[in-house]
Design a protein around this motif. Structure first.
Motif, PDB file in Angstrom:
ATOM      1  N   ASN A  11       4.372   6.742  10.190  1.00  0.00           N
ATOM      2  CA  ASN A  11       4.350   8.079  10.780  1.00  0.00           C
ATOM      3  C   ASN A  11       4.728   9.140   9.768  1.00  0.00           C
ATOM      4  O   ASN A  11       5.556   8.910   8.888  1.00  0.00           O
ATOM      5  CB  ASN A  11       5.316   8.148  11.970  1.00  0.00           C
ATOM      6  N   PHE A  12       4.143  10.315   9.930  1.00  0.00           N
ATOM      7  CA  PHE A  12       4.414  11.475   9.089  1.00  0.00           C
ATOM      8  C   PHE A  12       4.629  12.670   9.994  1.00  0.00           C
ATOM      9  O   PHE A  12       4.064  12.754  11.078  1.00  0.00           O
ATOM     10  CB  PHE A  12       3.241  11.761   8.153  1.00  0.00           C
ATOM     11  N   GLU A  13       5.400  13.621   9.514  1.00  0.00           N
ATOM     12  CA  GLU A  13       5.577  14.884  10.244  1.00  0.00           C
ATOM     13  C   GLU A  13       5.116  16.023   9.355  1.00  0.00           C
ATOM     14  O   GLU A  13       5.490  16.094   8.178  1.00  0.00           O
ATOM     15  CB  GLU A  13       7.047  15.085  10.618  1.00  0.00           C
ATOM     16  N   GLY A  14       4.279  16.883   9.895  1.00  0.00           N
ATOM     17  CA  GLY A  14       3.772  18.023   9.137  1.00  0.00           C
ATOM     18  C   GLY A  14       4.613  19.260   9.371  1.00  0.00           C
ATOM     19  O   GLY A  14       4.940  19.601  10.501  1.00  0.00           O
ATOM     20  N   LEU A  15       4.973  19.919   8.277  1.00  0.00           N
ATOM     21  CA  LEU A  15       5.736  21.156   8.350  1.00  0.00           C
ATOM     22  C   LEU A  15       4.855  22.281   7.830  1.00  0.00           C
ATOM     23  O   LEU A  15       4.505  22.306   6.651  1.00  0.00           O
ATOM     24  CB  LEU A  15       7.012  21.054   7.499  1.00  0.00           C
ATOM     25  N   ALA A  16       4.477  23.182   8.691  1.00  0.00           N
ATOM     26  CA  ALA A  16       3.608  24.284   8.306  1.00  0.00           C
ATOM     27  C   ALA A  16       4.457  25.459   7.834  1.00  0.00           C
ATOM     28  O   ALA A  16       5.447  25.826   8.465  1.00  0.00           O
ATOM     29  CB  ALA A  16       2.738  24.707   9.470  1.00  0.00           C
ATOM     30  N   PHE A  17       4.080  26.049   6.720  1.00  0.00           N
ATOM     31  CA  PHE A  17       4.761  27.220   6.189  1.00  0.00           C
ATOM     32  C   PHE A  17       3.850  28.425   6.343  1.00  0.00           C
ATOM     33  O   PHE A  17       2.628  28.302   6.280  1.00  0.00           O
ATOM     34  CB  PHE A  17       5.102  27.016   4.705  1.00  0.00           C
ATOM     35  N   PRO A  18       4.418  29.597   6.549  1.00  0.00           N
ATOM     36  CA  PRO A  18       3.562  30.781   6.666  1.00  0.00           C
ATOM     37  C   PRO A  18       2.842  31.069   5.354  1.00  0.00           C
ATOM     38  O   PRO A  18       3.356  30.800   4.295  1.00  0.00           O
ATOM     39  CB  PRO A  18       4.561  31.902   6.996  1.00  0.00           C
ATOM     40  N   SER A  19       1.639  31.561   5.478  1.00  0.00           N
ATOM     41  CA  SER A  19       0.891  31.909   4.267  1.00  0.00           C
ATOM     42  C   SER A  19       1.320  33.290   3.783  1.00  0.00           C
ATOM     43  O   SER A  19       1.711  34.153   4.573  1.00  0.00           O
ATOM     44  CB  SER A  19      -0.608  31.872   4.539  1.00  0.00           C
ATOM     45  N   PHE A  20       1.261  33.480   2.493  1.00  0.00           N
ATOM     46  CA  PHE A  20       1.684  34.762   1.902  1.00  0.00           C
ATOM     47  C   PHE A  20       0.501  35.502   1.372  1.00  0.00           C
ATOM     48  O   PHE A  20      -0.462  35.011   0.981  1.00  0.00           O
ATOM     49  CB  PHE A  20       2.680  34.512   0.767  1.00  0.00           C
TER      50      PHE A  20
ATOM     51  N   TYR B 205       0.812  -1.214   0.000  1.00  0.00           N
ATOM     52  CA  TYR B 205       0.000   0.000   0.000  1.00  0.00           C
ATOM     53  C   TYR B 205       0.842   1.258   0.000  1.00  0.00           C
ATOM     54  O   TYR B 205       1.905   1.310   0.621  1.00  0.00           O
ATOM     55  CB  TYR B 205      -0.903   0.029   1.251  1.00  0.00           C
ATOM     56  N   GLN B 206       0.335   2.278  -0.700  1.00  0.00           N
ATOM     57  CA  GLN B 206       0.856   3.643  -0.593  1.00  0.00           C
ATOM     58  C   GLN B 206       0.020   4.361   0.450  1.00  0.00           C
ATOM     59  O   GLN B 206      -1.210   4.283   0.408  1.00  0.00           O
ATOM     60  CB  GLN B 206       0.713   4.393  -1.915  1.00  0.00           C
ATOM     61  N   ILE B 207       0.669   5.070   1.359  1.00  0.00           N
ATOM     62  CA  ILE B 207      -0.046   5.815   2.390  1.00  0.00           C
ATOM     63  C   ILE B 207       0.322   7.281   2.231  1.00  0.00           C
ATOM     64  O   ILE B 207       1.506   7.636   2.216  1.00  0.00           O
ATOM     65  CB  ILE B 207       0.340   5.319   3.796  1.00  0.00           C
ATOM     66  N   MET B 208      -0.693   8.125   2.073  1.00  0.00           N
ATOM     67  CA  MET B 208      -0.492   9.557   1.880  1.00  0.00           C
ATOM     68  C   MET B 208      -1.346  10.315   2.880  1.00  0.00           C
ATOM     69  O   MET B 208      -2.405   9.832   3.279  1.00  0.00           O
ATOM     70  CB  MET B 208      -0.876   9.958   0.457  1.00  0.00           C
ATOM     71  N   VAL B 209      -0.899  11.485   3.288  1.00  0.00           N
ATOM     72  CA  VAL B 209      -1.659  12.323   4.201  1.00  0.00           C
ATOM     73  C   VAL B 209      -1.794  13.722   3.626  1.00  0.00           C
ATOM     74  O   VAL B 209      -0.949  14.180   2.867  1.00  0.00           O
ATOM     75  CB  VAL B 209      -1.013  12.371   5.607  1.00  0.00           C
ATOM     76  N   SER B 210      -2.880  14.391   3.991  1.00  0.00           N
ATOM     77  CA  SER B 210      -3.108  15.758   3.524  1.00  0.00           C
ATOM     78  C   SER B 210      -4.055  16.457   4.485  1.00  0.00           C
ATOM     79  O   SER B 210      -4.774  15.822   5.252  1.00  0.00           O
ATOM     80  CB  SER B 210      -3.695  15.757   2.106  1.00  0.00           C
ATOM     81  N   ASP B 211      -4.035  17.773   4.434  1.00  0.00           N
ATOM     82  CA  ASP B 211      -4.990  18.576   5.195  1.00  0.00           C
ATOM     83  C   ASP B 211      -5.392  19.779   4.364  1.00  0.00           C
ATOM     84  O   ASP B 211      -4.935  19.944   3.235  1.00  0.00           O
ATOM     85  CB  ASP B 211      -4.430  18.972   6.565  1.00  0.00           C
ATOM     86  N   ASN B 212      -6.252  20.610   4.911  1.00  0.00           N
ATOM     87  CA  ASN B 212      -6.722  21.787   4.167  1.00  0.00           C
ATOM     88  C   ASN B 212      -5.937  23.047   4.531  1.00  0.00           C
ATOM     89  O   ASN B 212      -6.361  24.149   4.239  1.00  0.00           O
ATOM     90  CB  ASN B 212      -8.219  22.001   4.381  1.00  0.00           C
ATOM     91  N   LYS B 213      -4.776  22.870   5.176  1.00  0.00           N
ATOM     92  CA  LYS B 213      -3.942  24.006   5.590  1.00  0.00           C
ATOM     93  C   LYS B 213      -2.659  24.110   4.774  1.00  0.00           C
ATOM     94  O   LYS B 213      -1.758  24.844   5.140  1.00  0.00           O
ATOM     95  CB  LYS B 213      -3.594  23.872   7.073  1.00  0.00           C
ATOM     96  N   HIS B 214      -2.549  23.342   3.701  1.00  0.00           N
ATOM     97  CA  HIS B 214      -1.371  23.338   2.833  1.00  0.00           C
ATOM     98  C   HIS B 214      -0.106  22.925   3.587  1.00  0.00           C
ATOM     99  O   HIS B 214       0.975  23.435   3.332  1.00  0.00           O
ATOM    100  CB  HIS B 214      -1.173  24.695   2.152  1.00  0.00           C
ATOM    101  N   THR B 215      -0.243  22.011   4.517  1.00  0.00           N
ATOM    102  CA  THR B 215       0.899  21.502   5.270  1.00  0.00           C
ATOM    103  C   THR B 215       1.727  20.593   4.372  1.00  0.00           C
ATOM    104  O   THR B 215       1.183  19.808   3.603  1.00  0.00           O
ATOM    105  CB  THR B 215       0.420  20.716   6.507  1.00  0.00           C
ATOM    106  N   PHE B 216       3.046  20.719   4.470  1.00  0.00           N
ATOM    107  CA  PHE B 216       3.943  19.823   3.746  1.00  0.00           C
ATOM    108  C   PHE B 216       4.289  18.683   4.691  1.00  0.00           C
ATOM    109  O   PHE B 216       4.817  18.913   5.774  1.00  0.00           O
ATOM    110  CB  PHE B 216       5.217  20.567   3.313  1.00  0.00           C
ATOM    111  N   PHE B 217       3.971  17.457   4.295  1.00  0.00           N
ATOM    112  CA  PHE B 217       4.222  16.304   5.143  1.00  0.00           C
ATOM    113  C   PHE B 217       5.484  15.573   4.709  1.00  0.00           C
ATOM    114  O   PHE B 217       5.763  15.437   3.517  1.00  0.00           O
ATOM    115  CB  PHE B 217       3.020  15.355   5.122  1.00  0.00           C
ATOM    116  N   VAL B 218       6.236  15.119   5.702  1.00  0.00           N
ATOM    117  CA  VAL B 218       7.479  14.400   5.457  1.00  0.00           C
ATOM    118  C   VAL B 218       7.345  13.018   6.063  1.00  0.00           C
ATOM    119  O   VAL B 218       7.030  12.913   7.253  1.00  0.00           O
ATOM    120  CB  VAL B 218       8.673  15.148   6.094  1.00  0.00           C
ATOM    121  N   PRO B 219       7.566  11.959   5.318  1.00  0.00           N
ATOM    122  CA  PRO B 219       7.748  11.936   3.868  1.00  0.00           C
ATOM    123  C   PRO B 219       6.420  12.214   3.163  1.00  0.00           C
ATOM    124  O   PRO B 219       5.365  12.095   3.782  1.00  0.00           O
ATOM    125  CB  PRO B 219       8.228  10.504   3.599  1.00  0.00           C
ATOM    126  N   PRO B 220       6.451  12.572   1.877  1.00  0.00           N
ATOM    127  CA  PRO B 220       5.200  12.869   1.171  1.00  0.00           C
ATOM    128  C   PRO B 220       4.289  11.640   1.034  1.00  0.00           C
ATOM    129  O   PRO B 220       3.083  11.772   0.966  1.00  0.00           O
ATOM    130  CB  PRO B 220       5.636  13.376  -0.194  1.00  0.00           C
TER     131      PRO B 220
END
Length: 75
Positions: A66-75, A35-50
């Motif tokens: 496990n995944f780690e979310g990296l939040a970037f500031p919005s522009f 299986y491929q496992i992917m994660v996403s949210d509606n905050k444009h978080t970059f998850f590691v690994p993708p």
């Protein structure tokens, strides 16, 4: 909440989804397979690994992805 999508590596019609709980945990029962496992949210978080690829060898086996979310500031 984070959306977790689990797709059979060889048959994309076999797709499973769930969302994480308040602590970031999740669980899904899937048949034996790869299986491929992917994660996403509606905050444009970059998850590691993708995405991750995990093999389920036997039924009722607990696997960890496990995944780690990296939040970037919005522009």
């Amino acid at each position: 909440d984070v959306l977790v999508t689990i797709v059979n590596f060889f048959d994309s019609s076999k797709k499973y989804t769930t969302t994480t709980d308040a602590n970031g945990g999740y669980g899904v029962n899937v048949p034996v397979g790869l299986y491929q496992i992917m994660v996403s949210d509606n905050k444009h978080t970059f998850f590691v690994p993708p995405l991750r690829v995990e093999r389920v060898n036997t039924a009722n086996t607990h696997r960890t992805a496990n995944f780690e979310g990296l939040a970037f500031p919005s522009f």
